[in-house]
Design a protein around this motif. Structure first.
Motif, PDB file in Angstrom:
ATOM      1  N   MET A   1     -18.690  10.883 -18.070  1.00 30.82           N
ATOM      2  CA  MET A   1     -17.444  10.469 -17.447  1.00 30.82           C
ATOM      3  C   MET A   1     -17.207  11.159 -16.108  1.00 30.82           C
ATOM      4  N   GLU A   2     -17.599  12.410 -15.969  1.00 30.00           N
ATOM      5  CA  GLU A   2     -17.382  13.119 -14.712  1.00 30.00           C
ATOM      6  C   GLU A   2     -18.095  12.421 -13.556  1.00 30.00           C
ATOM      7  N   THR A   3     -19.338  12.032 -13.782  1.00 28.42           N
ATOM      8  CA  THR A   3     -20.105  11.336 -12.747  1.00 28.42           C
ATOM      9  C   THR A   3     -19.484   9.988 -12.417  1.00 28.42           C
ATOM     10  N   LEU A   4     -19.069   9.273 -13.448  1.00 25.19           N
ATOM     11  CA  LEU A   4     -18.482   7.951 -13.247  1.00 25.19           C
ATOM     12  C   LEU A   4     -17.165   8.036 -12.474  1.00 25.19           C
ATOM     13  N   LEU A   5     -16.357   9.033 -12.787  1.00 27.13           N
ATOM     14  CA  LEU A   5     -15.085   9.192 -12.084  1.00 27.13           C
ATOM     15  C   LEU A   5     -15.304   9.563 -10.619  1.00 27.13           C
ATOM     16  N   LYS A   6     -16.265  10.427 -10.358  1.00 26.63           N
ATOM     17  CA  LYS A   6     -16.559  10.811  -8.975  1.00 26.63           C
ATOM     18  C   LYS A   6     -17.026   9.602  -8.167  1.00 26.63           C
ATOM     19  N   LYS A   7     -17.863   8.771  -8.765  1.00 32.09           N
ATOM     20  CA  LYS A   7     -18.353   7.577  -8.080  1.00 32.09           C
ATOM     21  C   LYS A   7     -17.203   6.608  -7.792  1.00 32.09           C
ATOM     22  N   ALA A   8     -16.349   6.364  -8.798  1.00 34.49           N
ATOM     23  CA  ALA A   8     -15.216   5.461  -8.608  1.00 34.49           C
ATOM     24  C   ALA A   8     -14.225   6.033  -7.600  1.00 34.49           C
ATOM     25  N   ASP A   9     -14.031   7.363  -7.621  1.00 31.48           N
ATOM     26  CA  ASP A   9     -13.128   8.023  -6.673  1.00 31.48           C
ATOM     27  C   ASP A   9     -13.636   7.857  -5.240  1.00 31.48           C
ATOM     28  N   ARG A  10     -14.935   8.030  -5.036  1.00 33.18           N
ATOM     29  CA  ARG A  10     -15.509   7.850  -3.700  1.00 33.18           C
ATOM     30  C   ARG A  10     -15.304   6.414  -3.211  1.00 33.18           C
ATOM     31  N   ASN A  11     -15.530   5.459  -4.106  1.00 34.74           N
ATOM     32  CA  ASN A  11     -15.354   4.057  -3.724  1.00 34.74           C
ATOM     33  C   ASN A  11     -13.888   3.740  -3.436  1.00 34.74           C
ATOM     34  N   MET A  12     -12.988   4.370  -4.189  1.00 32.56           N
ATOM     35  CA  MET A  12     -11.558   4.186  -3.928  1.00 32.56           C
ATOM     36  C   MET A  12     -11.187   4.731  -2.551  1.00 32.56           C
ATOM     37  N   TYR A  13     -11.719   5.902  -2.216  1.00 30.58           N
ATOM     38  CA  TYR A  13     -11.426   6.525  -0.930  1.00 30.58           C
ATOM     39  C   TYR A  13     -11.936   5.649   0.217  1.00 30.58           C
ATOM     40  N   MET A  14     -13.100   5.051   0.037  1.00 32.38           N
ATOM     41  CA  MET A  14     -13.634   4.144   1.063  1.00 32.38           C
ATOM     42  C   MET A  14     -12.725   2.926   1.219  1.00 32.38           C
ATOM     43  N   ALA A  15     -12.229   2.409   0.098  1.00 30.45           N
ATOM     44  CA  ALA A  15     -11.309   1.263   0.164  1.00 30.45           C
ATOM     45  C   ALA A  15     -10.015   1.651   0.875  1.00 30.45           C
ATOM     46  N   LYS A  16      -9.533   2.857   0.614  1.00 29.93           N
ATOM     47  CA  LYS A  16      -8.299   3.322   1.242  1.00 29.93           C
ATOM     48  C   LYS A  16      -8.473   3.454   2.764  1.00 29.93           C
ATOM     49  N   LYS A  17      -9.620   3.965   3.194  1.00 31.14           N
ATOM     50  CA  LYS A  17      -9.871   4.156   4.620  1.00 31.14           C
ATOM     51  C   LYS A  17      -9.963   2.826   5.352  1.00 31.14           C
ATOM     52  N   SER A  18     -10.462   1.806   4.661  1.00 29.63           N
ATOM     53  CA  SER A  18     -10.697   0.526   5.329  1.00 29.63           C
ATOM     54  C   SER A  18      -9.503  -0.415   5.233  1.00 29.63           C
ATOM     55  N   ARG A  19      -8.446  -0.025   4.520  1.00 33.05           N
ATOM     56  CA  ARG A  19      -7.307  -0.930   4.371  1.00 33.05           C
ATOM     57  C   ARG A  19      -6.561  -1.058   5.704  1.00 33.05           C
ATOM     58  N   GLN A  20      -5.776  -2.109   5.807  1.00 31.10           N
ATOM     59  CA  GLN A  20      -4.981  -2.309   7.009  1.00 31.10           C
ATOM     60  C   GLN A  20      -3.913  -1.231   7.101  1.00 31.10           C
ATOM     61  N   LYS A  21      -3.499  -0.893   8.298  1.00 34.23           N
ATOM     62  CA  LYS A  21      -2.531   0.186   8.526  1.00 34.23           C
ATOM     63  C   LYS A  21      -1.103  -0.327   8.311  1.00 34.23           C
ATOM     64  N   ASP A  22      -0.798  -0.678   7.064  1.00 33.31           N
ATOM     65  CA  ASP A  22       0.570  -1.065   6.762  1.00 33.31           C
ATOM     66  C   ASP A  22       1.213   0.017   5.914  1.00 33.31           C
ATOM     67  N   ASP A  23       2.506  -0.044   5.755  1.00 29.48           N
ATOM     68  CA  ASP A  23       3.225   0.962   4.968  1.00 29.48           C
ATOM     69  C   ASP A  23       2.961   0.759   3.499  1.00 29.48           C
ATOM     70  N   TYR A  24       2.977   1.862   2.776  1.00 31.85           N
ATOM     71  CA  TYR A  24       2.782   1.783   1.327  1.00 31.85           C
ATOM     72  C   TYR A  24       3.875   0.968   0.690  1.00 31.85           C
ATOM     73  N   PHE A  25       5.127   1.214   1.067  1.00 28.43           N
ATOM     74  CA  PHE A  25       6.230   0.431   0.558  1.00 28.43           C
ATOM     75  C   PHE A  25       6.792  -0.405   1.710  1.00 28.43           C
ATOM     76  N   ARG A  26       6.856  -1.674   1.512  1.00 27.81           N
ATOM     77  CA  ARG A  26       7.468  -2.517   2.545  1.00 27.81           C
ATOM     78  C   ARG A  26       8.692  -3.171   1.946  1.00 27.81           C
ATOM     79  N   SER A  27       9.773  -3.190   2.674  1.00 30.04           N
ATOM     80  CA  SER A  27      11.041  -3.732   2.163  1.00 30.04           C
ATOM     81  C   SER A  27      11.214  -5.179   2.631  1.00 30.04           C
TER      82      SER A  27
END
Length: 317
Positions: free
Chosen positions: A291-317
């Motif tokens: 599980m440790e390896t799997l979580l690290k891999k998924a975490d890295r992929n999540m971070y890459m997705a976060k970096k590539s997202r559009q620069k919008d606000d987390y909460f939009r009203s």
């Protein structure tokens, strides 16, 4: 959730067995059992039968048809009925009509002022319960209640009600039958959650965490496990149904969760705000077998997705 988690509790089984055996040595009725209740059903999670098998482990009975309901409605004190045909609560009860006669004593399992289960003694013959019997079953019910609450806290997150990091870390030891099956791990992180907390306060942040948890549980496939592993980070463990393609089913689930989160309105101070999240994926056993390896891999992929997202606000009203 206790009925779903009972197999993950490390100490409960031995304590429950000892409690029922102690009752059986003191009270000479046939059957003792522990049940967990919800508004629809009563789950028999542990039983002891001296002779006739009146109640067995794993029995699930309609809540309105069991004496456990009477215990829950009796408040926080044990319910003692030496002869069920002569008591107002049980003389016309479906159980009494079915078995003819008997005796019953039940003590509630209580947490935070709510009855969530019972510890009971039962027989098809009348029985003269003593004052000591009542004291004993009440004390043991308190012990069982505390054990279940403590065990639940080991694997559940108090704020969201989801599984916690400890459960995820020990998932394969809890589910040895899953080690030969494929699985996907979704690592979900809410975008810019800290700035939202700073702007609206921690109570509003806690509200968002709870709403997110509800959304995830509602929209994941059956047999999935949803966990909060800290802060605004969530894990979904996905097992494809038989015949499903792992990659396709995982992609579908990830896109569905992203859409549901993004369109879920969160009302703060009378205004609607909407969540965005970043999701990373890893696959067992292809990306790792622990599980440790799997979580690290998924975490890295999540971070890459976060970096590539559009620069919008987390909460939009």
């Amino acid at each position: 959730m206790i009925q779903h988690d009972i197999n993950y509790y490390k100490n409960f089984d031995s304590i429950a067995t000892e409690v029922l055996e102690l009752l059986s040595q003191t009270i000479k009725v046939n059957t003792f059992f522990l049940s967990i209740l919800n508004p629809a059903k009563s789950f028999m999670i542990k039983s002891f039968n001296r002779h006739a098998k009146l109640i067995c482990d794993g029995d699930v009975l309609p809540y309105n048809m069991v004496f456990c309901k009477l215990v829950a409605e009796n408040g926080f004190e044990p319910l003692v009925i030496p002869n069920i045909t002569q008591h107002d609560l049980t003389s016309e009860h479906p159980v009494t009509k079915f078995i003819g006669n008997g005796s019953f004593m039940g003590a509630p399992l209580i947490h935070d002022g709510d009855v969530f289960g019972t510890l009971c003694a039962f027989d098809i013959h009348p029985y003269d319960f003593k004052e000591y019997d009542l004291i004993l079953i009440k004390s043991l019910a308190t012990l069982v209640s505390q054990t279940l609450v403590l065990e639940n806290g080991i694997i559940r997150d108090a704020l969201s009600g989801l599984y916690n990091r400890n459960f995820v870390s020990h998932y394969f030891s809890y589910n040895e039958d899953k080690t030969n099956a494929v699985m996907a791990i979704l690592y979900i992180d809410l975008n810019d959650f800290k700035s939202f907390n700073d702007s609206f306060g921690h109570d509003a942040g806690d509200f968002v965490i709870k709403k997110t948890a509800e959304c995830l549980v509602k929209n994941v496939p059956e047999e999935s496990h949803v966990a909060r592993i800290g802060g605004d980070e969530f894990i979904v463990l996905l097992h494809p149904s038989q015949g499903e393609d792992l990659m396709n089913s995982t992609q579908y689930s990830a896109e569905l969760l992203f859409k549901r989160l993004s369109t879920m309105a969160v009302v703060i101070n009378g205004n609607d705000y909407f969540i965005t999240a970043s999701i990373g994926i890893s696959f067992y056993p292809y990306d790792g077998t622990d599980m440790e390896t799997l979580l690290k891999k998924a975490d890295r992929n999540m971070y890459m997705a976060k970096k590539s997202r559009q620069k919008d606000d987390y909460f939009r009203s």
